[in-house]
Design an enzyme around this catalytic site. Structure first.
Site, PDB file in Angstrom:
ATOM      1  N   TYR A 159      -4.991   8.455   6.823  1.00  0.00           N
ATOM      2  CA  TYR A 159      -4.463   9.823   6.836  1.00  0.00           C
ATOM      3  C   TYR A 159      -5.555  10.863   7.059  1.00  0.00           C
ATOM      4  O   TYR A 159      -5.282  12.052   7.023  1.00  0.00           O
ATOM      5  CB  TYR A 159      -3.775  10.143   5.498  1.00  0.00           C
ATOM      6  CG  TYR A 159      -2.456   9.449   5.319  1.00  0.00           C
ATOM      7  CD1 TYR A 159      -2.423   8.080   5.109  1.00  0.00           C
ATOM      8  CD2 TYR A 159      -1.264  10.154   5.353  1.00  0.00           C
ATOM      9  CE1 TYR A 159      -1.220   7.426   4.949  1.00  0.00           C
ATOM     10  CE2 TYR A 159      -0.052   9.502   5.188  1.00  0.00           C
ATOM     11  CZ  TYR A 159      -0.042   8.140   4.986  1.00  0.00           C
ATOM     12  OH  TYR A 159       1.145   7.489   4.826  1.00  0.00           O
ATOM     13  N   LYS A 228      -5.253  -4.254   0.352  1.00  0.00           N
ATOM     14  CA  LYS A 228      -5.088  -5.307   1.355  1.00  0.00           C
ATOM     15  C   LYS A 228      -6.494  -5.792   1.716  1.00  0.00           C
ATOM     16  O   LYS A 228      -6.880  -5.862   2.883  1.00  0.00           O
ATOM     17  CB  LYS A 228      -4.329  -4.701   2.544  1.00  0.00           C
ATOM     18  CG  LYS A 228      -3.868  -5.672   3.583  1.00  0.00           C
ATOM     19  CD  LYS A 228      -2.698  -6.519   3.158  1.00  0.00           C
ATOM     20  CE  LYS A 228      -2.470  -7.596   4.194  1.00  0.00           C
ATOM     21  NZ  LYS A 228      -1.698  -8.733   3.705  1.00  0.00           N
ATOM     22  N   ASP A 282       1.001  -6.803  -0.090  1.00  0.00           N
ATOM     23  CA  ASP A 282       2.260  -7.463   0.300  1.00  0.00           C
ATOM     24  C   ASP A 282       2.861  -8.220  -0.889  1.00  0.00           C
ATOM     25  O   ASP A 282       4.071  -8.172  -1.134  1.00  0.00           O
ATOM     26  CB  ASP A 282       2.077  -8.384   1.521  1.00  0.00           C
ATOM     27  CG  ASP A 282       0.755  -9.136   1.509  1.00  0.00           C
ATOM     28  OD1 ASP A 282      -0.163  -8.720   0.794  1.00  0.00           O
ATOM     29  OD2 ASP A 282       0.648 -10.150   2.216  1.00  0.00           O
ATOM     30  N   ASP A 306       1.995   5.214   0.000  1.00  0.00           N
ATOM     31  CA  ASP A 306       3.136   5.798   0.697  1.00  0.00           C
ATOM     32  C   ASP A 306       4.285   4.779   0.742  1.00  0.00           C
ATOM     33  O   ASP A 306       5.417   5.049   0.339  1.00  0.00           O
ATOM     34  CB  ASP A 306       2.692   6.182   2.117  1.00  0.00           C
ATOM     35  CG  ASP A 306       3.631   7.181   2.764  1.00  0.00           C
ATOM     36  OD1 ASP A 306       4.639   7.557   2.131  1.00  0.00           O
ATOM     37  OD2 ASP A 306       3.375   7.584   3.907  1.00  0.00           O
TER      38      ASP A 306
END
Ligand code: NAP
Length: 417
Positions: A159, A228, A282, A306
């Site tokens: 972002y 991640k 995940d 988000d």
């Protein structure tokens, strides 16, 4: 200060900073609070939330002097620009404000005004309490098991706005640097768009500190770092490592890592200690569904936050009820999780609860816990009485379908009684 289009209220007093170091506020009983209704359905939910929050302030012997500020469509009409300086300045000067959603075009056009506001005001933590209110319909069988608070880093990651458009000189130069100077050959031939994902020690550590402080102050059991890092080792993996560093170096016995817990205590956490652990993003998304009650406070980089907070919001009834707030040092901007839902704009139809409950978060930040409780209880009672907007009505048997403003009025009535 005099403004061009903002009308400052005659009365009221500013919220000020009481302690520079801790960011603690001095909140008067009649604060001036900037409110930005926002685009699309923001014009429907904004005035309704304002009425509800005013009613709760009055019921607890206080008075809010609202000051309307503009961005997006309403700013284009008044100022011929999307995010006027005086809007940013007014929010900055008054320290606590509330906003509805702002539309962001996809693919082209201006960058997100929400992201710009968060970055300009350095509102580095996006905090979303995700709890279930009685009577709220949910797609899962035990929505009450979710009582979680997500801390999403708000100022960096993908972002940060460092993106290069396909076909430009800039993208060609970045590609050349990556391929020729850095020696990577993994970009396919032909046109490419390139974005940069910075994750800094500074940005990570201040976010993780907020999450741990919150967990300690609110008797939460754990803080989970969601990343991640198995794939993006030097950004998301580093987020995890810096997160653990904060936990291990700055909190002494108040915090214990999950590894230490198993190595030294056979998994048994000492009382009043926050356990810091980590999960890959995940996996975390499925754990939200399968082991909901094991998670308390989550801390994560911007994009994970988000996705994850919207998914968690669905479990407790959807975007119509999911509140949020952006926090900086001695300042906060309350805002719901949902967007401007343009297809429903101006229909007096959508659920104002998310913005109203964002106001609850704002009241808590101001130290108005009694007013916050009053609002939360009134919203819960209204929904439990099956007096609901379209989104809940379609899932509740025998409910009464209300418009945005009628729902708000029922909440106000309950606050006043
Ligand atoms: P959205 O506006 O959140 O709407 C998606 C769906 O969520 C709606 O179609 C509706 O579902 C449900 N929903 C949203 N608000 C609701 C409410 N108050 N009450 C009940 N249901 C509600 O997401 P979007 O369509 O992806 O985004 C629209 C615009 O908003 C985009 O320009 C986006 O960039 C912007 N946006 C802004 C913010 C922000 O200002 N912070 C956040 C997210 C998105 P059903 O139709 O199924 O009932």
């Amino acid at each position: 200060m005099s403004y061009e289009h903002i009308e400052a209220p005659d009365g009221g007093a500013k919220i000020t900073l009481a302690d520079e170091e801790t960011g603690e506020l001095d909140v008067p009983e009649n604060p001036i609070i900037p409110i930005l209704y926002g685009d699309g359905t923001g014009e429907d939910v904004g005035p309704v939330a304002q009425d509800v929050l005013s009613a709760a302030a009055e019921a607890t012997g206080r008075d809010i002097e609202w000051m309307r500020v503009y961005a997006g469509e309403t700013a284009r009409e008044k100022y011929d620009e999307n995010l006027p300086d005086e809007t940013v300045q007014a929010i900055r000067d008054h320290r606590v404000a509330i906003k509805g959603p702002l539309t962001t075009p996809v693919g082209a056009g201006f960058r997100s005004l929400n992201v710009a506001l968060r970055q300009t005001l350095d509102l580095y933590a996006n905090v979303r309490p995700t709890y279930h209110l009685e009577g709220v319909p949910s797609p899962v069988s035990k929505p009450e098991e979710m009582d979680m608070v997500t801390f999403r880093e708000n100022t960096e990651d993908v972002y940060s706005g460092i993106e290069f458009e396909e076909g430009t000189d800039e993208v060609a130069r970045v590609r050349e640097f990556i391929e020729d100077e850095m020696g990577y050959d993994s970009i396919h031939e032909g046109p490419v768009g390139i974005g940069i994902k910075p994750i800094t020690e500074f940005g990570t550590k201040r976010l993780v500190r907020e999450a741990i402080d919150y967990a300690l102050e609110n008797d939460r059991d754990s803080v989970t770092l969601v990343h991640k890092g198995n794939i993006m080792k030097f950004t998301e993996g580093q987020f995890r490592d810096w997160g653990y560093e904060v936990a291990e170096e700055e909190y002494g016995d108040e915090v214990i890592t999950e590894d230490t817990l198993w190595e030294e205590r056979d998994g048994e956490a000492p009382e009043d200690t926050v356990v810091v652990n980590d999960r890959i993003a995940d996996n975390m998304l499925q754990q939200l569904l399968t082991r909901t009650d094991e998670y308390d406070v989550l801390a994560m980089p911007n994009l994970n936050g988000d996705y994850l907070s919207d998914a968690a919001g669905a479990q407790i009834g959807g975007l119509g009820i999911a509140p949020g707030g952006n926090f900086g040092h001695g300042r906060m901007l309350a805002e719901p999780v949902h967007g401007s839902a343009p297809k429903y704009a101006g229909q007096d139809k959508v659920n104002p609860s998310a913005l109203i409950l964002s106001g609850v978060l704002m009241f808590e930040y101001m130290g108005w816990d009694d007013a916050a409780e009053l609002v939360r209880d009134a919203v819960e009672e209204t929904i439990a009485a099956k007096e609901v907007t379209y989104d809940f009505h379609r899932q509740i048997e025998g409910g009464e379908k209300l418009g945005t403003s009628e729902f708000g009025q029922r909440v106000v009535d309950r606050i006043q009684n």
